[in-house]
Design an enzyme around this catalytic site. Sequence first.
Site, PDB file in Angstrom:
ATOM      1  N   HIS A 270       0.039   0.925   1.935  1.00 23.98           N
ATOM      2  CA  HIS A 270       0.225   1.153   0.502  1.00 23.98           C
ATOM      3  C   HIS A 270       1.533   1.893   0.211  1.00 23.98           C
ATOM      4  CE1 HIS A 270      -2.115  -0.315  -2.679  1.00 23.98           C
ATOM      5  NE2 HIS A 270      -2.810   0.747  -3.003  1.00 23.98           N
TER       6      HIS A 270
ATOM      7  N   TYR B 242      -0.617   9.776   3.426  1.00 22.17           N
ATOM      8  CA  TYR B 242      -0.406   8.359   3.124  1.00 22.17           C
ATOM      9  C   TYR B 242       0.947   7.842   3.628  1.00 22.17           C
ATOM     10  CZ  TYR B 242      -4.200   9.213  -0.173  1.00 22.17           C
ATOM     11  OH  TYR B 242      -5.392   9.548  -0.746  1.00 22.17           O
TER      12      TYR B 242
ATOM     13  N   ASN C   5      -2.312   3.857  -8.419  1.00 25.85           N
ATOM     14  CA  ASN C   5      -2.963   3.179  -9.535  1.00 25.85           C
ATOM     15  C   ASN C   5      -2.449   3.612 -10.901  1.00 25.85           C
ATOM     16  OD1 ASN C   5      -4.371   1.858  -7.579  1.00 25.85           O
ATOM     17  ND2 ASN C   5      -6.328   2.836  -8.004  1.00 25.85           N
TER      18      ASN C   5
ATOM     19  N   ASN D  35      -3.423  -2.985  -8.033  1.00 27.58           N
ATOM     20  CA  ASN D  35      -3.739  -2.103  -9.161  1.00 27.58           C
ATOM     21  C   ASN D  35      -2.518  -1.341  -9.684  1.00 27.58           C
ATOM     22  OD1 ASN D  35      -6.451  -2.802  -9.295  1.00 27.58           O
ATOM     23  ND2 ASN D  35      -7.034  -1.265  -7.790  1.00 27.58           N
TER      24      ASN D  35
END
Length: 191
Positions: free
Chosen positions: A19, A14, A66, A112
Amino acid sequence: MKIIAGLGNPDAKYKNTYHNLGFMAVEKSAELFGATFCKEKFRALVAETTVDGEKILFLKPLTYMNLSGESIREAVTFYKVEPKDLIVIYDDFDLEKGALRIRPNGSAGTHNGMRNIISLLSTDKFPRIRIGFKPEGNNRIPLIDLVLSGISEEDKPLFEQATTRASKAVYEFVKSGDIEATMRKFNGKAK
């Protein structure tokens, strides 16, 4: 004391995704203050420093996006930090690509991670720095796929600049304590 939290996901896959813009910006923020992420605490990677006698804690939650609030709540509770002294940096799909939006409080919008933080802290009255990545044109990629997709080579300089500006906004706010002045100076895209 102030806590500066950048949101993202900890796995290497990631690292260069939209994000993880919060992680990128908080790393640069810590660097501006001469702090290094070198230990784990509160289910996060942390860096610490002192500015004019005030402790500053930088957080990169390891709880995944999240559940970011779980890590942040632990740190806020441990240090008894007031919401006004927590700054959260994160990506925002609803904001123009490369733009910053700094606010003293507000809702989670479609994010979120922020929804989890607001829920676990039982307040939305904390400053935040949003880094926009809204795609241009008619985007057909589902949001979950978009936020986890890699930043294109073409867009890397834009997001390098945006995360650097976000880190400078953190620096200015920590030094001055004036969120309104920070907003006036850094909101929008770089001139």
